[in-house]
Design a protein around this motif. Structure first.
Motif, short mmCIF file in Angstrom:
data_model
loop_
_atom_site.label_atom_id
_atom_site.label_comp_id
_atom_site.label_asym_id
_atom_site.label_seq_id
_atom_site.Cartn_x
_atom_site.Cartn_y
_atom_site.Cartn_z
N THR A 46 0.81 -1.22 0.00
CA THR A 46 0.00 0.00 0.00
C THR A 46 0.84 1.27 0.00
O THR A 46 2.00 1.26 0.42
CB THR A 46 -0.92 0.04 1.24
OG1 THR A 46 -0.11 -0.01 2.42
CG2 THR A 46 -1.93 -1.09 1.24
N TRP A 60 -3.64 3.89 -1.34
CA TRP A 60 -3.69 3.24 -2.65
C TRP A 60 -3.09 1.84 -2.51
O TRP A 60 -2.02 1.68 -1.93
CB TRP A 60 -2.90 4.05 -3.68
CG TRP A 60 -3.16 3.60 -5.07
CD1 TRP A 60 -2.39 2.76 -5.82
CD2 TRP A 60 -4.26 3.97 -5.90
NE1 TRP A 60 -2.95 2.58 -7.05
CE2 TRP A 60 -4.11 3.31 -7.13
CE3 TRP A 60 -5.37 4.80 -5.70
CZ2 TRP A 60 -5.02 3.44 -8.17
CZ3 TRP A 60 -6.26 4.93 -6.74
CH2 TRP A 60 -6.09 4.27 -7.96
N ASN A 90 -6.10 -4.88 -6.69
CA ASN A 90 -5.44 -3.65 -6.28
C ASN A 90 -6.39 -2.47 -6.52
O ASN A 90 -7.55 -2.66 -6.91
CB ASN A 90 -4.09 -3.50 -6.99
CG ASN A 90 -4.22 -3.50 -8.50
OD1 ASN A 90 -5.19 -3.03 -9.07
ND2 ASN A 90 -3.21 -4.05 -9.16
N SER A 91 -5.93 -1.26 -6.31
CA SER A 91 -6.80 -0.09 -6.47
C SER A 91 -7.16 0.21 -7.92
O SER A 91 -8.07 0.99 -8.18
CB SER A 91 -6.17 1.15 -5.82
OG SER A 91 -6.22 1.03 -4.42
N TRP A 92 -6.48 -0.44 -8.86
CA TRP A 92 -6.84 -0.32 -10.27
C TRP A 92 -7.95 -1.32 -10.62
O TRP A 92 -8.33 -1.46 -11.76
CB TRP A 92 -5.63 -0.55 -11.17
CG TRP A 92 -4.60 0.53 -11.10
CD1 TRP A 92 -4.63 1.73 -11.75
CD2 TRP A 92 -3.38 0.51 -10.37
NE1 TRP A 92 -3.51 2.45 -11.45
CE2 TRP A 92 -2.71 1.73 -10.61
CE3 TRP A 92 -2.78 -0.43 -9.52
CZ2 TRP A 92 -1.48 2.04 -10.04
CZ3 TRP A 92 -1.55 -0.12 -8.96
CH2 TRP A 92 -0.92 1.11 -9.22
N LYS A 93 -8.40 -2.07 -9.59
CA LYS A 93 -9.44 -3.10 -9.75
C LYS A 93 -8.98 -4.25 -10.63
O LYS A 93 -9.74 -4.84 -11.38
CB LYS A 93 -10.75 -2.51 -10.32
CG LYS A 93 -11.30 -1.35 -9.53
CD LYS A 93 -11.85 -1.82 -8.21
CE LYS A 93 -12.54 -0.67 -7.51
NZ LYS A 93 -12.24 -0.60 -6.12
N ASP A 127 -10.80 -7.34 -2.45
CA ASP A 127 -9.96 -6.15 -2.34
C ASP A 127 -9.29 -6.18 -0.97
O ASP A 127 -9.52 -7.11 -0.17
CB ASP A 127 -10.77 -4.86 -2.57
CG ASP A 127 -11.89 -4.66 -1.55
OD1 ASP A 127 -11.95 -5.38 -0.52
OD2 ASP A 127 -12.71 -3.78 -1.78
#
Length: 153
Positions: A46, A60, A90-93, A127
């Motif tokens: 993260t 993120w 991740n945060s980009w899905k 997630d």
């Protein structure tokens, strides 16, 4: 349990190779033997400084892997998820590693490895929040490696 990388020292700069300014491959990671009773490991990477370290608004997520076998001991450079393990989002899905790419300033990146007394099952890739919730009460040990990165401009 300790977590380290041959690519960068704790609290040091992450080399460009492992970021969006390079090929963006995951850095090599190695860990010491987890405690007795460990049935699986989880790795979460993260950046708590997003988008601006002077005014962070979110954490993120760069990488989520769970059900890593406790005997693995390492992930090589550019690691694909081992067959026994599972990817989270991740945060980009998306699954897999997304390298540091801070929009402004020098950010901190926390690689956290958790030793768990169980394996985890999800109907779909979790997630970070879902993974951490499922891990609650099952963490035997945690190891953290922090590196920093500032974009090349």
């Amino acid at each position: 349990m300790r977590l380290s990388s041959a690519a960068f020292a704790a609290d040091a700069s992450i080399p460009q190779r492992y970021t969006c300014d390079g090929p963006g491959v995951s850095p090599p990671l190695a860990w010491t033997r987890p405690p007795a009773g460990t049935r699986s490991l989880a790795l979460v990477v993260t950046d708590p400084d997003a988008p601006d370290p002077k005014a962070p608004r979110m954490t993120w997520v760069h990488w989520v892997i769970y059900d890593l076998p406790p005997h693995a001991g390492a992930l090589p450079t550019g690691a694909a998820t081992p067959p026994e393990a599972r990817d989270g989002l991740n945060s980009w899905k998306r699954a897999g590693y997304g390298g540091p790419c801070p929009p402004i300033g020098r950010h901190r990146y926390f690689f956290r490895l958790y030793a768990l007394d169980t394996t985890l099952k999800f109907p779909a890739p979790p997630d970070r929040a879902r993974l951490l919730a499922a891990m609650h009460g099952h963490v035997l040990a945690e190891a953290t490696l922090m590196g920093t990165y500032r974009r090349v401009r």
